[in-house]
Design a protein around this motif. Structure first.
Motif, PDB file in Angstrom:
ATOM      1  N   ARG A 151       0.837  -1.192   0.000  1.00 34.07           N
ATOM      2  CA  ARG A 151       0.000   0.000   0.000  1.00 34.07           C
ATOM      3  C   ARG A 151       0.878   1.251   0.000  1.00 34.07           C
ATOM      4  O   ARG A 151       1.641   1.480   0.921  1.00 34.07           O
ATOM      5  CB  ARG A 151      -0.891  -0.004   1.244  1.00 34.07           C
ATOM      6  N   LYS A 152       0.759   2.047  -1.073  1.00 34.90           N
ATOM      7  CA  LYS A 152       1.499   3.308  -1.146  1.00 34.90           C
ATOM      8  C   LYS A 152       0.843   4.350  -0.238  1.00 34.90           C
ATOM      9  O   LYS A 152      -0.291   4.167   0.203  1.00 34.90           O
ATOM     10  CB  LYS A 152       1.524   3.810  -2.595  1.00 34.90           C
ATOM     11  N   ASN A 154      -0.448   7.136  -0.909  1.00 37.41           N
ATOM     12  CA  ASN A 154      -1.689   7.696  -1.455  1.00 37.41           C
ATOM     13  C   ASN A 154      -2.836   6.677  -1.483  1.00 37.41           C
ATOM     14  O   ASN A 154      -3.911   6.966  -1.978  1.00 37.41           O
ATOM     15  CB  ASN A 154      -1.448   8.264  -2.854  1.00 37.41           C
ATOM     16  N   ASP A 156      -2.857   3.748  -3.120  1.00 38.53           N
ATOM     17  CA  ASP A 156      -2.783   2.833  -4.261  1.00 38.53           C
ATOM     18  C   ASP A 156      -2.094   1.531  -3.856  1.00 38.53           C
ATOM     19  O   ASP A 156      -1.248   1.505  -2.974  1.00 38.53           O
ATOM     20  CB  ASP A 156      -2.000   3.456  -5.424  1.00 38.53           C
ATOM     21  N   THR A 157      -2.463   0.454  -4.542  1.00 37.78           N
ATOM     22  CA  THR A 157      -1.826  -0.848  -4.332  1.00 37.78           C
ATOM     23  C   THR A 157      -0.800  -1.079  -5.428  1.00 37.78           C
ATOM     24  O   THR A 157      -1.091  -0.859  -6.602  1.00 37.78           O
ATOM     25  CB  THR A 157      -2.876  -1.975  -4.373  1.00 37.78           C
ATOM     26  N   ARG A 186      -4.509  -9.108  -8.896  1.00 37.33           N
ATOM     27  CA  ARG A 186      -4.844  -8.572  -7.586  1.00 37.33           C
ATOM     28  C   ARG A 186      -5.442  -9.680  -6.712  1.00 37.33           C
ATOM     29  O   ARG A 186      -6.042 -10.638  -7.190  1.00 37.33           O
ATOM     30  CB  ARG A 186      -5.857  -7.444  -7.710  1.00 37.33           C
TER      31      ARG A 186
END
Length: 190
Positions: A151-152, A154, A156-157, A186
């Motif tokens: 997980r970033k 921001n 996002d994955t 994913r």
């Protein structure tokens, strides 16, 4: 040309006499891996002791030959050859705080079979590149590769591939360089 061809043919004949090391790891369920390797065969499994305590057990025949206690919630248990030595390593996803990261989060621990028998920590990761969502082992290379979903900041994955090198995991690739593999999409949620 004839000498090269003759050398090639002799070389091929010699390669056929090389003993092939037999190695396999089969995960039969979410907490059990059966292995066969040069040191023998056995079972690596995760057993629940209490609601928040687990044990990794190394079983040969009908006997538990070694165990390692984990006092954290577990979200993933799997095995693979992370070092390339044909002896399986155990990868465990734990949820815990660390000394430098006091927030409870998902972590990745790697254990190996010391002397082919004793369960010992190889890497107790406090974090990969970004906070960990989940991981799996890619077994189409030796040594095997860890495929993570992270997980970033921001939200996002991202997907990342790591290989065990020296002390810890070494970054290998992430999209778009990440090759698409069967089942490498994913994570599916329930």
């Amino acid at each position: 040309m004839t000498v090269c061809l003759l050398g090639f043919l002799i070389g091929c004949g010699q390669r056929q006499n090389v003993a092939v090391r037999e190695y396999s790891v089969v995960q039969t369920d979410s907490v059990t891996c059966h292995y066969r390797c040069p040191m023998g065969e056995g079972i690596l499994r995760l057993t629940t002791v209490t609601d928040s305590t687990y044990r990794i057990e190394h079983v040969r025949g009908d006997s538990v030959v070694d165990a390692w206690a984990l006092d954290y919630p577990i979200y993933r248990f799997t095995c693979g050859d992370m070092t390339g030595d044909s002896i399986p390593e155990v990868l465990v996803g734990t949820i815990k705080a660390t000394r430098y990261r006091p927030k409870k989060d998902k972590r990745l621990f790697i254990f190996h079979l010391y002397k082919g028998r004793f369960i010992r920590p190889l890497w107790l990761g406090s974090r990969v590149g970004c906070p960990l969502i989940d991981f799996k082992i890619e077994t189409d290379t030796v040594p095997n590769i860890v495929h993570t979903w992270e997980r970033k900041a921001n939200g996002d994955t991202i997907e990342v591939l790591y290989q065990l090198k020296g002390f810890g995991l070494k970054y290998m690739a992430s999209p778009p360089a990440l090759p698409r593999r069967e089942g490498a999409g994913r994570l599916k949620t329930k």
